[in-house]
Design a protein around this motif. Structure first.
Motif, PDB file in Angstrom:
ATOM      1  N   ASN A 183       0.828  -1.211   0.000  1.00 25.54           N
ATOM      2  CA  ASN A 183       0.000   0.000   0.000  1.00 25.54           C
ATOM      3  C   ASN A 183       0.857   1.254   0.000  1.00 25.54           C
ATOM      4  O   ASN A 183       0.535   2.247  -0.667  1.00 25.54           O
ATOM      5  CB  ASN A 183      -0.916   0.010   1.222  1.00 25.54           C
ATOM      6  CG  ASN A 183      -1.985  -1.068   1.160  1.00 25.54           C
ATOM      7  OD1 ASN A 183      -2.260  -1.625   0.098  1.00 25.54           O
ATOM      8  ND2 ASN A 183      -2.602  -1.374   2.294  1.00 25.54           N
ATOM      9  N   TYR A 198       2.292  -7.289  -2.980  1.00 23.26           N
ATOM     10  CA  TYR A 198       0.987  -7.954  -2.911  1.00 23.26           C
ATOM     11  C   TYR A 198       1.103  -9.432  -3.296  1.00 23.26           C
ATOM     12  O   TYR A 198       0.483 -10.298  -2.668  1.00 23.26           O
ATOM     13  CB  TYR A 198      -0.008  -7.260  -3.840  1.00 23.26           C
ATOM     14  CG  TYR A 198      -0.370  -5.846  -3.447  1.00 23.26           C
ATOM     15  CD1 TYR A 198      -0.480  -5.462  -2.113  1.00 23.26           C
ATOM     16  CD2 TYR A 198      -0.616  -4.863  -4.423  1.00 23.26           C
ATOM     17  CE1 TYR A 198      -0.809  -4.172  -1.754  1.00 23.26           C
ATOM     18  CE2 TYR A 198      -0.959  -3.565  -4.068  1.00 23.26           C
ATOM     19  CZ  TYR A 198      -1.045  -3.222  -2.747  1.00 23.26           C
ATOM     20  OH  TYR A 198      -1.380  -1.937  -2.397  1.00 23.26           O
ATOM     21  N   ASN A 229      -6.403  -5.325  -4.375  1.00 26.72           N
ATOM     22  CA  ASN A 229      -5.191  -4.514  -4.536  1.00 26.72           C
ATOM     23  C   ASN A 229      -4.484  -4.829  -5.847  1.00 26.72           C
ATOM     24  O   ASN A 229      -4.042  -3.920  -6.568  1.00 26.72           O
ATOM     25  CB  ASN A 229      -4.227  -4.744  -3.372  1.00 26.72           C
ATOM     26  CG  ASN A 229      -4.709  -4.175  -2.049  1.00 26.72           C
ATOM     27  OD1 ASN A 229      -4.417  -4.714  -0.994  1.00 26.72           O
ATOM     28  ND2 ASN A 229      -5.452  -3.084  -2.099  1.00 26.72           N
TER      29      ASN A 229
END
Length: 326
Positions: A183, A198, A229
């Motif tokens: 993130n 991720y 994501n």
């Protein structure tokens, strides 16, 4: 020696003697600082307190900092001019022992000053030409965030068999930390790095072997935000096919998830599959009828679809005219 040179020499001597008699800026600071280790080597003043637990060993920290020499108004190094300071790992990216030890006393959001003696800073040699020999230095540090990457390192160092014996709660902590790294990269527009993080978190979850339904449910719950994501990251990387793949994986876990439906709608739009895009977005709109993003994208799909149909219609009309003219 000229008379003028003698005057300057005398003036420098007077200034030096005055400095010896007058407390220096760092002397004033010392009076309001705490001794971190008890040996006087690292003094600390908390300007603005933080919240939560202190920074753990081997963490990765996101900080703004500036280093000052005494009697200097300008820092010899600073990160305050950077919009996105890089995440630094304790024990690897920070070279000053005093700064690293000081960070271990800080909490998220804290702003503090540290006065470091030479043996906790640049030593008796200094760092020419910027840091003189045996210099005491002042660091102002604002800790924006930190992640317990030491916990991640320890987990990844385990064999697959050993990882499988770790509790699910511990695994999910590690996965959430890795996802937080992703993130952070995503928010700084470092999409390739975000994707790598991720996928690392995804692999840790998919490698988990269990027959217990409760654990399977926990893993599916943790997979959902990772698929979402990855879907938006692939869109940022101009890979709509991959974005659609991860969006559909999210829908396999939660068929009514509006974020997944929205991501699939975005991907279908990029692929110019307008009817599929409409299907996804209309389903999402039914669950969130007043969502601005969904409604705006649905209008964009409708306009793009209409433009395509109009162009096809014009093309067909032109083809028929050409045939009649022959």
């Amino acid at each position: 020696m000229s008379g003028n040179g003698l005057v300057h020499s005398i003036q420098r001597l007077i200034n030096s003697e005055e400095r010896l008699r007058t407390p220096s800026p760092f002397d004033h600071l010392r009076q309001q600082m705490d001794d971190v280790l008890g040996d006087g080597g690292i003094l600390k003043e908390v300007v603005h307190p933080g919240e939560g637990p202190p920074v753990p060993q081997n963490a990765s920290v996101l900080i703004h900092y500036s280093g000052f020499l005494e009697y200097s108004a300008e820092p010899f190094e600073t990160t305050t001019n950077l919009k996105y300071p890089r995440m630094m790992k304790l024990g690897r990216d920070l070279t000053l022992a005093g700064l690293e030890l000081g960070l271990l006393t800080m909490r998220r959001g804290e702003f503090s000053r540290f006065l470091l003696q030479p043996h906790y800073a640049y030593g008796n040699m200094g760092c020419p030409p910027f840091i003189p020999a045996a210099a005491v230095v002042l660091y102002e540090v604002h800790i924006l965030d930190f992640l317990d990457s030491g916990q991640v390192d320890e987990f990844i160092a385990l064999s697959p068999e050993e990882q499988n014996t770790v509790s699910l709660s511990k695994l999910l902590e590690v996965v959430n930390t890795v996802r937080s790294f992703g993130n952070r990269c995503f928010n700084q527009s470092h999409y390739d790095n975000a994707k790598r993080r991720y996928k690392e978190a995804l692999m840790l979850l998919e490698n988990r072997e269990t027959e217990r339904e409760a654990e399977k449910d926990g893993i599916r719950t943790a997979l959902l935000p990772l698929f979402l994501n990855l879907s938006i990251t692939e869109l940022r990387l101009d890979s709509p096919h991959k974005a659609l793949k991860y969006g559909n994986k999210a829908l396999e876990i939660d068929s009514a998830n509006t974020k997944a439906l929205f991501r699939c709608g975005q991907a279908y739009l990029e692929l110019r599959e307008y009817e599929s895009a409409q299907d996804c977005l209309i389903t999402a709109q039914a669950r969130k009828p007043f969502d601005t993003d969904i409604n705006n994208l649905l209008r964009k799909v409708a306009m793009s679809y209409k433009d395509t149909l109009d162009k096809e219609k014009d093309m067909c009309s032109k083809m028929f005219r050409d045939l009649r003219d022959k």
